[in-house]
Design a protein around this motif. Structure first.
Motif, PDB file in Angstrom:
ATOM      1  N   PHE A 258       0.835  -1.197   0.000  1.00 44.32           N
ATOM      2  CA  PHE A 258       0.000   0.000   0.000  1.00 44.32           C
ATOM      3  C   PHE A 258       0.871   1.248   0.000  1.00 44.32           C
ATOM      4  N   PHE A 259       0.622   2.134  -0.953  1.00 49.92           N
ATOM      5  CA  PHE A 259       1.332   3.406  -1.074  1.00 49.92           C
ATOM      6  C   PHE A 259       2.839   3.192  -1.087  1.00 49.92           C
ATOM      7  N   GLU A 260       3.261   2.113  -1.769  1.00 43.33           N
ATOM      8  CA  GLU A 260       4.684   1.785  -1.893  1.00 43.33           C
ATOM      9  C   GLU A 260       5.360   1.662  -0.525  1.00 43.33           C
ATOM     10  N   SER A 261       4.596   1.228   0.474  1.00 39.70           N
ATOM     11  CA  SER A 261       5.103   1.022   1.841  1.00 39.70           C
ATOM     12  C   SER A 261       5.612   2.306   2.491  1.00 39.70           C
ATOM     13  N   GLU A 262       5.190   3.451   1.952  1.00 37.21           N
ATOM     14  CA  GLU A 262       5.639   4.723   2.514  1.00 37.21           C
ATOM     15  C   GLU A 262       4.707   5.249   3.599  1.00 37.21           C
ATOM     16  N   ARG A 263       3.519   4.717   3.687  1.00 38.09           N
ATOM     17  CA  ARG A 263       2.590   5.169   4.717  1.00 38.09           C
ATOM     18  C   ARG A 263       1.645   4.030   5.083  1.00 38.09           C
ATOM     19  N   GLY A 264       1.041   4.165   6.236  1.00 37.43           N
ATOM     20  CA  GLY A 264       0.120   3.133   6.683  1.00 37.43           C
ATOM     21  C   GLY A 264      -1.237   3.259   6.017  1.00 37.43           C
ATOM     22  N   SER A 265      -2.043   2.279   6.222  1.00 38.97           N
ATOM     23  CA  SER A 265      -3.381   2.253   5.653  1.00 38.97           C
ATOM     24  C   SER A 265      -4.199   3.446   6.134  1.00 38.97           C
ATOM     25  N   TYR A 266      -5.047   3.976   5.245  1.00 35.52           N
ATOM     26  CA  TYR A 266      -5.935   5.069   5.630  1.00 35.52           C
ATOM     27  C   TYR A 266      -6.864   4.632   6.759  1.00 35.52           C
ATOM     28  N   VAL A 267      -7.258   3.378   6.710  1.00 36.06           N
ATOM     29  CA  VAL A 267      -8.148   2.862   7.745  1.00 36.06           C
ATOM     30  C   VAL A 267      -7.489   2.948   9.116  1.00 36.06           C
ATOM     31  N   VAL A 268      -6.218   2.529   9.182  1.00 38.57           N
ATOM     32  CA  VAL A 268      -5.497   2.574  10.457  1.00 38.57           C
ATOM     33  C   VAL A 268      -5.324   4.018  10.919  1.00 38.57           C
ATOM     34  N   GLN A 269      -5.006   4.910   9.983  1.00 39.65           N
ATOM     35  CA  GLN A 269      -4.823   6.317  10.341  1.00 39.65           C
ATOM     36  C   GLN A 269      -6.118   6.926  10.877  1.00 39.65           C
ATOM     37  N   MET A 270      -7.210   6.682  10.176  1.00 38.01           N
ATOM     38  CA  MET A 270      -8.492   7.246  10.604  1.00 38.01           C
ATOM     39  C   MET A 270      -8.954   6.626  11.920  1.00 38.01           C
ATOM     40  N   TRP A 271      -8.684   5.334  12.082  1.00 37.34           N
ATOM     41  CA  TRP A 271      -9.042   4.685  13.352  1.00 37.34           C
ATOM     42  C   TRP A 271      -8.270   5.322  14.505  1.00 37.34           C
ATOM     43  N   TRP A 272      -6.981   5.612  14.287  1.00 39.87           N
ATOM     44  CA  TRP A 272      -6.169   6.203  15.345  1.00 39.87           C
ATOM     45  C   TRP A 272      -6.649   7.610  15.683  1.00 39.87           C
ATOM     46  N   LEU A 273      -6.988   8.390  14.654  1.00 40.27           N
ATOM     47  CA  LEU A 273      -7.519   9.726  14.898  1.00 40.27           C
ATOM     48  C   LEU A 273      -8.844   9.656  15.651  1.00 40.27           C
ATOM     49  N   TYR A 274      -9.658   8.683  15.297  1.00 39.70           N
ATOM     50  CA  TYR A 274     -10.950   8.518  15.974  1.00 39.70           C
ATOM     51  C   TYR A 274     -10.749   8.177  17.444  1.00 39.70           C
ATOM     52  N   MET A 275      -9.808   7.282  17.726  1.00 43.56           N
ATOM     53  CA  MET A 275      -9.559   6.880  19.105  1.00 43.56           C
ATOM     54  C   MET A 275      -8.995   8.030  19.932  1.00 43.56           C
ATOM     55  N   GLN A 276      -8.303   8.965  19.268  1.00 43.72           N
ATOM     56  CA  GLN A 276      -7.777  10.134  19.970  1.00 43.72           C
ATOM     57  C   GLN A 276      -8.840  11.205  20.171  1.00 43.72           C
ATOM     58  N   GLY A 277      -9.984  11.029  19.526  1.00 39.08           N
ATOM     59  CA  GLY A 277     -11.060  11.998  19.659  1.00 39.08           C
ATOM     60  C   GLY A 277     -10.954  13.159  18.709  1.00 39.08           C
ATOM     61  N   ASP A 278     -10.117  13.057  17.683  1.00 44.57           N
ATOM     62  CA  ASP A 278      -9.954  14.152  16.720  1.00 44.57           C
ATOM     63  C   ASP A 278     -11.058  14.125  15.665  1.00 44.57           C
TER      64      ASP A 278
END
Length: 231
Positions: free
Chosen positions: A211-231
């Motif tokens: 995914f993204f040439e291994s330069e970044r994590g999945s959008y799902v993981v990123q959005m999940w992390w932001l959600y868990m932080q309350g952002d």
């Protein structure tokens, strides 16, 4: 929010509930205060936030305890002068009380606020309002812990005949806290599954290409992390 600080506890509680309900109707939110800014854990895992009404009631309970037992319970770390005579200047807003009256007032006022929390909880569930639901869960958890603490203190006194009323109130708040926590978890899971875990590109498990040439994590993981932080 302005509330009455002098007078009978039940009168103050009625006005407090009225003001809190008016605040919710006007702003569609619950006024909250910080209770425990850090992670506590343990049997008395105090919430990070609780509704203003619950925090105020907990402070009033402590005033009643000091007036009834002539000593600080140790629950709330604040300097309170023990009432030794009727003419002594003190920081407590209660003039006269006794252990039996304390138990009776705490049981009655806890029932009043429990009914109020049920109203707010139903509103929060109907509108999927996580902020209001968190405030009511925090309120239930805070008062549950206060009741447990006072039960431990009052259980040592064989003269108190109304201790059962406190135990019943504690059980009701415990059941409410657990039920609301389950509903809150279910709502979070539904929101995540409906709005977070929906990126097709990130969830293409059959594609062997990184995914993204291994330069970044999945959008799902990123959005999940932001959600868990309350952002």
């Amino acid at each position: 929010m302005e509330v009455m600080e002098d007078g009978n506890l039940m009168d103050k509680v009625h006005i407090l509930i009225q003001r809190d309900l008016e605040y919710y109707k006007n702003k569609q939110s619950v006024l909250q205060e910080t209770v425990c800014p850090g992670v506590a854990g343990g049997r008395l895992d105090f919430p990070r936030y609780a509704s203003f009404a619950a925090v105020k009631l907990a402070l009033w309970w402590e005033d009643e305890y000091v007036a009834g037992f002539r000593k600080n319970s140790g629950l709330i770390p604040k300097a309170v002068k023990i009432i030794e005579t009727d003419t002594t200047t003190h920081d407590v807003n209660v003039k006269k009380s006794d252990p039996e009256k304390f138990v009776s007032l705490v049981a009655k006022s806890s029932d009043e606020l429990l009914e109020h929390l049920h109203v707010l909880t139903q509103e929060a569930l109907d509108h999927a309002d996580l902020t209001v639901l968190m405030g009511t869960i925090g309120a239930a958890a805070l008062l549950k812990n206060c009741l447990w603490f006072y039960i431990q203190l009052c259980s040592d006194s064989s003269k108190l005949t109304q201790i059962t009323s406190l135990q019943n109130s504690y059980k009701q708040y415990q059941e409410m806290s657990e039920a609301l926590a389950e509903r809150l978890l279910d709502m979070h899971c539904r929101l995540i599954s409906l709005y977070i875990l929906q990126d097709a590109e990130s969830l293409d498990w059959e594609n062997s290409k990184p995914f993204f040439e291994s330069e970044r994590g999945s959008y799902v993981v990123q959005m999940w992390w932001l959600y868990m932080q309350g952002d």
